[in-house]
Design a protein around this motif. Structure first.
Motif, PDB file in Angstrom:
ATOM      1  N   ALA A 190      -1.057  -0.313   1.076  1.00 15.63           N
ATOM      2  CA  ALA A 190      -0.724   1.062   1.453  1.00 15.63           C
ATOM      3  C   ALA A 190      -1.951   1.693   2.088  1.00 15.63           C
ATOM      4  O   ALA A 190      -3.073   1.224   1.902  1.00 15.63           O
ATOM      5  CB  ALA A 190      -0.295   1.883   0.234  1.00 15.63           C
ATOM      6  N   GLN A 194       4.275   7.166   0.120  1.00 13.47           N
ATOM      7  CA  GLN A 194       3.774   5.830   0.422  1.00 13.47           C
ATOM      8  C   GLN A 194       4.804   4.752   0.092  1.00 13.47           C
ATOM      9  O   GLN A 194       4.565   3.584   0.333  1.00 13.47           O
ATOM     10  CB  GLN A 194       2.471   5.565  -0.327  1.00 13.47           C
ATOM     11  CG  GLN A 194       1.324   6.413   0.181  1.00 13.47           C
ATOM     12  CD  GLN A 194       0.040   6.129  -0.544  1.00 13.47           C
ATOM     13  OE1 GLN A 194       0.006   5.963  -1.757  1.00 13.47           O
ATOM     14  NE2 GLN A 194      -1.056   6.101   0.205  1.00 13.47           N
ATOM     15  N   ASN A 195       5.939   5.147  -0.465  1.00 11.05           N
ATOM     16  CA  ASN A 195       7.003   4.202  -0.799  1.00 11.05           C
ATOM     17  C   ASN A 195       8.223   4.398   0.094  1.00 11.05           C
ATOM     18  O   ASN A 195       9.339   4.032  -0.279  1.00 11.05           O
ATOM     19  CB  ASN A 195       7.380   4.353  -2.276  1.00 11.05           C
ATOM     20  CG  ASN A 195       6.227   3.978  -3.175  1.00 11.05           C
ATOM     21  OD1 ASN A 195       5.729   2.868  -3.115  1.00 11.05           O
ATOM     22  ND2 ASN A 195       5.779   4.908  -3.990  1.00 11.05           N
ATOM     23  N   SER A 207       1.358   5.046  -3.918  1.00 12.35           N
ATOM     24  CA  SER A 207       1.397   3.626  -4.246  1.00 12.35           C
ATOM     25  C   SER A 207       0.791   3.348  -5.621  1.00 12.35           C
ATOM     26  O   SER A 207      -0.231   3.931  -5.992  1.00 12.35           O
ATOM     27  CB  SER A 207       0.606   2.861  -3.172  1.00 12.35           C
ATOM     28  OG  SER A 207       0.302   1.566  -3.590  1.00 12.35           O
TER      29      SER A 207
END
Length: 114
Positions: free
Chosen positions: A44, A29-30, A70
């Motif tokens: 997110a 998610q990053n 996240s």
């Protein structure tokens, strides 16, 4: 670009055989699609109630399980059950990297998050 909105929930990945796979189990998610560092996002896709069951085989990457979730919307209710991932050709130890994830394990899970 990082961020997003919405959800991914009530998903099952099961009875899968992997052969020499890069990143067999990954949630990032990053993710950043630029060369310079991306600023931390406040949004997110919410990931919840996801099952990974009966997944076996080999990986050509050192990190076989990677949950990079996240801080704002951590991955929740993730189940790893009967996971057996080994390094292709038994070339070194396998690793799991788990950040901001609430998970449960059942049965044999290799490699394990620490």
């Amino acid at each position: 670009m990082q961020g997003g909105s919405g959800y991914a929930r009530n998903i099952k990945f099961q009875n899968i055989m992997m052969h020499n796979v890069t990143n067999p189990i990954i949630v990032d998610q990053n993710y950043c699609d630029r060369k310079e560092e991306c600023p931390e996002q406040k949004s997110a896709v919410q990931m919840q109630n996801v099952v990974y069951r009966n997944i076996k085989g080999t990986s050509n990457s050192e990190v076989a399980i990677n949950f990079d979730c996240s801080k704002t919307f951590p991955c929740q209710a993730i189940l790893l059950e009967n996971i057996d991932l080994n390094r292709q050709g038994n070339e070194g130890d396998m690793k799991a990297s788990c950040s901001n994830v609430r998970l449960t394990t059942r049965g044999k899970v290799t490699p394990r998050c620490k």
